[in-house]
Design a protein around this motif. Structure first.
Motif, mmCIF file in Angstrom:
data_model
loop_
_atom_site.group_PDB
_atom_site.id
_atom_site.type_symbol
_atom_site.label_atom_id
_atom_site.label_comp_id
_atom_site.label_asym_id
_atom_site.label_seq_id
_atom_site.Cartn_x
_atom_site.Cartn_y
_atom_site.Cartn_z
ATOM 1 N N SER A 453 0.833 -1.195 0.000
ATOM 2 C CA SER A 453 0.000 0.000 0.000
ATOM 3 C C SER A 453 0.870 1.247 0.000
ATOM 4 C CB SER A 453 -0.929 0.020 1.218
ATOM 5 O OG SER A 453 -0.177 0.118 2.419
ATOM 6 N N ILE A 454 0.280 2.344 -0.483
ATOM 7 C CA ILE A 454 0.978 3.629 -0.493
ATOM 8 C C ILE A 454 1.090 4.185 0.923
ATOM 9 C CG2 ILE A 454 0.908 5.973 -1.410
ATOM 10 C CD1 ILE A 454 -0.565 4.908 -3.821
ATOM 11 N N ASP A 455 0.091 3.922 1.757
ATOM 12 C CA ASP A 455 0.146 4.387 3.146
ATOM 13 C C ASP A 455 1.335 3.781 3.883
ATOM 14 O OD1 ASP A 455 -2.096 5.944 2.807
ATOM 15 O OD2 ASP A 455 -3.483 4.404 3.515
ATOM 16 N N GLY A 456 1.642 2.528 3.580
ATOM 17 C CA GLY A 456 2.805 1.902 4.200
ATOM 18 C C GLY A 456 4.098 2.596 3.817
ATOM 19 N N ILE A 457 4.198 3.049 2.569
ATOM 20 C CA ILE A 457 5.393 3.779 2.128
ATOM 21 C C ILE A 457 5.483 5.125 2.838
ATOM 22 C CG2 ILE A 457 6.486 4.880 0.137
ATOM 23 C CD1 ILE A 457 5.376 2.688 -1.607
ATOM 24 N N ARG A 458 4.356 5.812 2.948
ATOM 25 C CA ARG A 458 4.351 7.124 3.607
ATOM 26 C C ARG A 458 4.691 7.020 5.091
ATOM 27 N NH1 ARG A 458 -1.177 9.119 0.556
ATOM 28 N NH2 ARG A 458 -0.162 9.839 -1.370
ATOM 29 N N ARG A 459 4.376 5.908 5.718
ATOM 30 C CA ARG A 459 4.726 5.715 7.132
ATOM 31 C C ARG A 459 6.191 5.361 7.287
ATOM 32 N NH1 ARG A 459 6.040 2.020 10.543
ATOM 33 N NH2 ARG A 459 6.027 0.447 8.892
ATOM 34 N N LEU A 460 6.712 4.514 6.378
ATOM 35 C CA LEU A 460 8.066 4.001 6.516
ATOM 36 C C LEU A 460 9.123 4.989 6.032
ATOM 37 C CD1 LEU A 460 9.504 1.415 7.440
ATOM 38 C CD2 LEU A 460 9.386 0.585 5.085
ATOM 39 N N LEU A 461 8.778 5.839 5.060
ATOM 40 C CA LEU A 461 9.771 6.744 4.459
ATOM 41 C C LEU A 461 10.375 7.715 5.474
ATOM 42 C CD1 LEU A 461 11.203 7.725 1.901
ATOM 43 C CD2 LEU A 461 9.256 9.228 1.477
ATOM 44 N N PRO A 462 9.592 8.487 6.261
ATOM 45 C CA PRO A 462 10.231 9.398 7.230
ATOM 46 C C PRO A 462 11.006 8.672 8.316
ATOM 47 C CG PRO A 462 7.839 9.329 7.555
ATOM 48 C CD PRO A 462 8.120 8.600 6.284
ATOM 49 N N LEU A 463 10.595 7.460 8.639
ATOM 50 C CA LEU A 463 11.322 6.684 9.649
ATOM 51 C C LEU A 463 12.720 6.347 9.157
ATOM 52 C CD1 LEU A 463 10.749 5.418 12.466
ATOM 53 C CD2 LEU A 463 10.231 3.290 11.265
ATOM 54 N N MET A 464 12.826 5.915 7.884
ATOM 55 C CA MET A 464 14.131 5.585 7.313
ATOM 56 C C MET A 464 15.006 6.832 7.177
ATOM 57 S SD MET A 464 14.340 2.290 6.815
ATOM 58 C CE MET A 464 13.482 2.117 8.383
ATOM 59 N N GLU A 465 14.397 7.961 6.857
ATOM 60 C CA GLU A 465 15.177 9.197 6.727
ATOM 61 C C GLU A 465 15.753 9.628 8.071
ATOM 62 O OE1 GLU A 465 12.413 11.861 4.981
ATOM 63 O OE2 GLU A 465 12.757 11.154 2.927
ATOM 64 N N LEU A 466 14.987 9.466 9.154
ATOM 65 C CA LEU A 466 15.496 9.803 10.480
ATOM 66 C C LEU A 466 16.648 8.891 10.884
ATOM 67 C CD1 LEU A 466 12.152 10.500 12.391
ATOM 68 C CD2 LEU A 466 13.927 12.172 11.838
ATOM 69 N N LEU A 467 16.661 7.664 10.379
ATOM 70 C CA LEU A 467 17.714 6.700 10.702
ATOM 71 C C LEU A 467 18.884 6.776 9.728
ATOM 72 C CD1 LEU A 467 15.435 3.647 11.571
ATOM 73 C CD2 LEU A 467 16.716 5.069 13.177
ATOM 74 N N ASN A 468 18.926 7.867 8.911
ATOM 75 C CA ASN A 468 20.023 8.095 7.957
ATOM 76 C C ASN A 468 20.107 7.023 6.875
ATOM 77 O OD1 ASN A 468 20.727 10.426 9.293
ATOM 78 N ND2 ASN A 468 22.404 9.485 10.459
ATOM 79 N N ILE A 469 18.976 6.502 6.482
ATOM 80 C CA ILE A 469 18.906 5.571 5.358
ATOM 81 C C ILE A 469 18.397 6.339 4.139
ATOM 82 C CG2 ILE A 469 17.865 3.457 4.463
ATOM 83 C CD1 ILE A 469 19.810 2.958 6.722
ATOM 84 N N LYS A 470 19.153 6.303 3.044
ATOM 85 C CA LYS A 470 18.751 7.023 1.828
ATOM 86 C C LYS A 470 17.611 6.261 1.148
ATOM 87 C CE LYS A 470 22.967 6.873 0.313
ATOM 88 N NZ LYS A 470 24.152 7.008 -0.562
ATOM 89 N N ALA A 471 16.394 6.684 1.421
ATOM 90 C CA ALA A 471 15.206 5.996 0.906
ATOM 91 C C ALA A 471 14.419 6.937 -0.005
ATOM 92 C CB ALA A 471 14.322 5.506 2.051
ATOM 93 N N PHE A 472 13.853 6.367 -1.081
ATOM 94 C CA PHE A 472 13.072 7.130 -2.051
ATOM 95 C C PHE A 472 11.793 6.348 -2.375
ATOM 96 C CE2 PHE A 472 17.628 7.568 -2.910
ATOM 97 C CZ PHE A 472 17.797 8.917 -2.599
ATOM 98 N N PRO A 473 10.669 7.063 -2.530
ATOM 99 C CA PRO A 473 9.403 6.364 -2.803
ATOM 100 C C PRO A 473 9.178 6.151 -4.295
ATOM 101 C CG PRO A 473 8.969 8.677 -2.429
ATOM 102 C CD PRO A 473 10.467 8.501 -2.297
ATOM 103 N N LEU A 474 8.328 5.181 -4.619
ATOM 104 C CA LEU A 474 7.898 4.925 -5.995
ATOM 105 C C LEU A 474 6.508 4.302 -5.944
ATOM 106 C CD1 LEU A 474 8.608 4.976 -9.013
ATOM 107 C CD2 LEU A 474 9.470 2.645 -8.760
ATOM 108 N N HIS A 475 5.505 5.107 -6.304
ATOM 109 C CA HIS A 475 4.133 4.595 -6.330
ATOM 110 C C HIS A 475 3.321 5.393 -7.346
ATOM 111 C CE1 HIS A 475 3.039 8.088 -3.840
ATOM 112 N NE2 HIS A 475 4.048 7.758 -3.045
ATOM 113 N N SER A 476 2.085 5.000 -7.560
ATOM 114 C CA SER A 476 1.274 5.545 -8.643
ATOM 115 C C SER A 476 0.828 6.981 -8.407
ATOM 116 C CB SER A 476 0.040 4.669 -8.856
ATOM 117 O OG SER A 476 -0.739 4.591 -7.678
#
Length: 723
Positions: A453-476
Motif C-alpha cells: 500500500s501507499i500508506d505503508g510507504i508514507r509511514r516508513l519513508l520518514p522513519l528511514m530518513e530519520l535513521l540516515n537511510i537514503k530511501a526514495f518512494p515509488l508509487h502511482s
C-alpha cells in the motif's frame, strides 16, 4: 475527379518562392444557399463501428470559406466568400514536380553514401559475432550488438529469433532479465532497416506497436531500442554537427500517461515507425485521431510485453478495445459494397501479414489466484476439466495470423532464477521496522523494498530518513517526473527504493542487490516478478521475505502455487544482541516521527479551515475564533516546549546513530582481546563499519540452517572416537 489544392499550402509555397502568384477570384453566396458551398464528406471514426453505413453519422467539412456581414434593409446578413484558385500557368505544375525531384536527390545520395560507408567497414559475423551469424542480421544491427557488448544471444533470444525471422508468431515465457526486449525488438528493427529510408516529406506509417502495462516499462523499452539504433549509426552520422542531420531510418516513440498529451500528439502527427505505448493513453489518442485507428489495421508487428499483467480480469479494458482494431474482418461481418470487394491477383488484405509477439515471465492463471481469499471446493460434477490458462485467454483476445504460434517456455522450475538466493525473517509485525533497519546495516547495498500500500510507504519513508537511510518512494500517486527521478537515484550506493507493485514488472532497475518483501505479495506471479528486479542478466541477487505469524498461511499458499515447500526458504541468522540495540533507535525515531506528524496535522487542519472560510467569503464561528485567539496567545509557549522536546529527541537519536553497534564478546577498547577479537577482520578490511564484531559479507551468506549444520559437524569432530 481531382481534389482542389489547399489554398493555405499554395500560399505558403508562393511565399517561400517570393512570388505572389496568380490572383484568386472571390464568389459571394447568400446565407440561404449553404448547400452551394463546397462541402466534403468525411469518413467516420473507426471506433464507432459505423464506417460504411449510409444515412448514419454523415460528417462534412468545408475549407477556404470566409464569413462576412453586410448591411441590408433587414439588418446584418451573413455572407460567405469562397476562395478559389485560378488555373495554373503552363509549366508551373511541372516545375513543382521537378523541384520535388531535385529535393529528393540528396536523400538517395545519402543512402548511397551510408551503404558505401557500411561496405567499407563491413562487420565479419563469423569472427566477431559468430553466435549471431545464423540469424542473418543486417550490418547495422551487428555493429549495434558489438558496440553494446551483446556478443552472444540469451536463451530466449536463441530460441525465438529463428522462428521470428521467418515471420512466425511467438509466445515466449522466460524469467525476468533474460533479454525478452531484444527477442522481439531485433526482428522488428531488422525488417524496418531492410526497407528503403522513408521520405522526409511524407508521414511515416505506423509499422510496429509495442504495448506495455506501465509507463516506466514503456519508456525503458523505447530507450533500449533507441540506444540499439544509435549504437549502430555510422561514425560520420553521429559526429556531424555542421550539416543538418537527416531524419532517422527508424523512428521510435513512447506514448504514456503522466506526460504532455499535446507533445505526444505532435510526435504522432510527424509519424513514427515503432510506437511503444500504455493502453490507457493510446486509447485516448485513438479516440481523437482516426488516422491512428486506421494504421492499426495495417500493422506489421504487434507486441504485448508482460502480457499476463494486461489481461487480468478488471484491468486494462482499453487493451481489448485496441486489439479489436487489429482483428481481421470475417466475410460474414463485412458489409457488401465497393470497399469490401475480395482482393484479386493474389493480393493480401490489409493487416493480413501481421506478426504477433507475446512475452512474459509468467503465463499461468494458477499464479494469479488471489492467495488471501480462501479456496472454495468445487462440487460441480459437470465441469471436471482443468480451468483455462492465461494463454487460452490470450489466444481468444488476439488474432494470430499464424495458425500455430510458436510457444517457447523457458521458465525455470518453481519460477526460481538460478542466480537468485532466497531467505526469510520470522518476526512480529511491530518488529518489522527494526529487522529491516538491521538488514540495511548488516548487508549494505542497493535494496528494493516492496509494500502492498501507499500508506505503508508514507509511514516508513520518514522513519528511514530519520535513521540516515537514503530511501526514495515509488508509487502511482507520484508525478511521472518524480517517479523517473527516484528511479535514477536508486543507482547511488546503498540507496533504498520503497515501492508498490508498480515496480514489480518489466523494469530494469540497475544493480539491485536485494529485493525485500516487507509485506507478502497477494499472488505468486507478483512474487516472481518482484524477485525479477534482482539477479538480472546472470548477476547474483538476494530476495528476503519478512513473515509475521498471521502471514504464515499466505506464504504456505504462495509456495504451494509455485509447487515448492515452505521450508525451502531458509531463515536468516540475526545477531539478537545487536538487534536489541537497534530497536532503541527505531523506537526513538518512531517517537520523533509521531510528534512531527501531529504538528503537521494540526497546522494542516487549521490552515485548511481558514482557507475554506476565505474562499467561501464567510466568517468563522465566534467560539472557533475565540479558541483560535486563545491558542494564538499561548502558541509561542506551547510551540517552544514542543519544539524543544523534538529537538532533544533528535539530539539523542543523533548521538545513538554516531555510536557504532558493538557485538557481544567484542572489546570496545582492545581489538585483540575479548571472546571475539576483530583484529584480523580489521586488517583484512572485512569489518562492518556500522556493526563492530561481524564481517562485511553478502546477504545470504549466513543462514540459520547452515549454522546449525556447522555446529553439529563441529561437535561430531570434537567428540572422542568410540573404542
Amino acid at each position: 475527379m481531382k481534389a482542389k489544392p489547399n489554398a493555405s499550402r499554395i500560399a505558403l509555397k508562393r511565399k517561400l518562392k517570393g512570388s505572389s502568384g496568380p490572383p484568386r477570384k472571390k464568389v459571394k453566396v447568400s446565407s440561404s444557399n449553404l448547400e452551394d458551398l463546397p462541402w466534403k464528406t468525411l469518413s467516420r471514426p473507426m471506433e464507432t463501428g459505423l464506417d460504411g453505413d449510409d444515412g448514419i453519422l454523415d460528417l462534412e467539412e468545408v475549407e477556404g470559406v470566409e464569413i462576412v456581414y453586410e448591411e441590408t434593409e433587414n439588418g446584418k446578413v451573413a455572407m460567405f466568400k469562397v476562395m478559389e484558385d485560378e488555373p495554373k500557368a503552363e509549366g508551373e505544375e511541372e516545375s513543382e514536380v521537378d523541384g520535388e525531384q531535385k529535393e529528393a536527390e540528396p536523400e538517395s545520395s545519402e543512402d548511397e553514401d551510408e551503404s558505401a560507408m557500411d561496405a567499407e567497414e563491413a562487420l565479419d559475423f563469423e569472427t566477431q559475432l559468430p553466435e549471431w551469424q545464423a540469424f542473418g542480421l543486417t550490418q547495422r544491427l551487428g555493429k549495434s550488438l558489438l558496440a553494446k557488448k551483446f556478443t552472444s544471444p540469451t536463451p530466449i533470444q536463441a530460441a525465438s529469433l529463428p522462428h521470428a525471422m521467418k515471420g512466425r508468431d511467438i509466445v515466449g515465457i522466460a524469467q525476468t532479465g533474460s533479454g525478452k526486449t531484444l527477442a522481439y525488438g531485433l526482428p522488428i528493427l531488422q525488417h524496418l532497416l531492410s526497407q528503403k529510408r522513408p521520405s522526409p516529406k511524407k508521414r511515416r506509417p505506423l509499422r510496429a506497436l509495442i504495448i506495455a502495462p506501465t509507463r516506466e516499462l514503456a519508456l525503458q523499452v523505447t530507450q533500449h531500442l533507441d540506444d540499439l539504433l544509435k549504437a549502430g549509426e555510422p561514425a560520420q552520422a553521429q559526429g556531424s554537427t555542421t550539416q543538418k542531420k537527416p531524419p532517422p531510418h527508424v523512428s521510435v516513440a513512447a506514448i504514456v500517461g503522466g506526460m504532455s498529451a499535446q507533445k505526444q500528439r505532435r510526435i504522432l502527427d510527424r509519424g513514427v515507425d515503432v510506437l511503444v505505448a500504455t493502453p490507457g493513453r493510446l486509447w485516448d489518442i485513438i479516440g481523437d485521431d482516426d488516422t491512428m485507428a486506421r494504421e492499426l489495421r495495417n500493422l506489421k508487428f504487434l507486441v504485448l510485453d508482460e502480457a499476463d499483467r494486461m489481461i487480468e480480469a478488471g484491468h486494462f479494458v482499453e487493451l481489448e478495445n485496441i486489439l479489436r482494431l487489429t482483428l481481421r474482418e470475417s466475410t460474414e461481418e463485412q458489409i457488401p459494397g465497393e470497399d469490401n470487394e475480395e482482393p484479386t491477383n493474389g493480393q493480401k488484405e490489409a493487416g493480413d501479414d501481421l506478426q504477433t509477439f507475446v512475452f512474459s515471465a509468467t503465463l499461468s492463471k494458477d499464479l494469479q489466484r488471489n492467495l488471501k481469499k480462501p479456496m472454495r471446493a468445487n462440487f460441480s460434477r459437470k465441469k471436471k476439466a482443468k480451468p483455462a490458462t492465461t494463454l487460452d485467454d490470450l489466444l481468444m483476445r488476439l488474432d494470430f495470423r499464424d495458425p500455430e504460434p510458436e510457444i517457447i517456455d523457458l521458465s525455470p522450475q518453481g519460477n526460481l532464477i538460478s542466480t537468485l538466493q532466497e531467505g526469510r525473517i520470522n518476526c512480529l509485525s511491530t518488529d518489522k521496522d527494526a529487522y529491516l533497519y538491521y538488514f540495511f546495516l548488516r548487508y549494505p547495498g542497493r535494496s528494493l523494498v516492496f509494500l502492498s500500500s501507499i500508506d505503508g510507504i508514507r509511514r516508513l519513508l520518514p522513519l528511514m530518513e530519520l535513521l540516515n537511510i537514503k530511501a526514495f518512494p515509488l508509487h502511482s500517486q507520484l508525478e511521472q517526473r518524480q517517479r523517473l527521478k527516484n528511479l535514477d537515484r536508486q543507482s547511488t550506493p546503498n540507496a533504498v527504493l520503497l515501492a508498490t507493485d508498480i515496480a514489480a514488472r518489466g523494469l530494469d532497475i540497475p544493480a539491485v542487490d536485494h529485493v525485500i518483501h516487507f509485506q507478502i505479495p497477494r499472488t505468486a506471479d507478483t512474487y516472481v516478478h518482484r524477485n525479477g528486479r534482482t539477479a538480472r542478466a546472470n548477476r547474483k541477487g538476494f530476495s528476503m521475505l519478512m513473515c509475521a505469524p498471521e502471514e504464515r498461511r499466505i506464504v504456505k499458499a504462495l509456495m504451494h502455487s509455485l509447487k515448492r515447500e515452505e521450508n525451502e526458504i531458509e531463515e536468516i541468522d540475526v545477531e539478537m544482541s545487536m538487534l536489541d540495540k537497534l530497536k532503541d533507535r527505531v523506537v526513538l525515531a518512531r517517537q520523533i516521527e509521531t510528534s512531527q506528524h501531529k504538528v503537521k496535522k494540526v497546522n494542516h487542519d487549521r490552515n485548511w479551515m481558514k482557507e475554506a472560510a476565505e474562499t467561501l467569503g464567510v466568517d468563522l464561528d465566534s467560539d472557533y475564533a475565540s479558541n483560535d485567539d486563545d491558542e494564538d496567545n499561548h502558541t509561542s509557549k506551547v510551540k517552544k516546549m514542543r519544539d524543544g522536546k523534538i529537538k532533544g529527541l533528535k539530539a539523542q537519536l543523533k548521538q545513538m546513530l554516531a555510536t557504532p553497534i558493538v557485538g557481544r564478546g567484542v572489546s570496545a577498547k582492545f581489538i585483540t582481546s575479548g571472546s571475539r577479537p576483530i583484529v584480523n577482520d580489521l586488517i583484512a578490511g572485512q569489518l562492518n563499519d556500522e556493526m563492530i564484531g561481524v564481517k562485511r559479507t553478502e546477504a545470504g551468506s549466513e543462514m540459520l540452517k547452515h549454522k546449525k549444520r556447522k555446529r553439529k559437524s563441529d561437535v561430531r569432530a570434537a567428540a572422542p572416537a568410540s573404542p
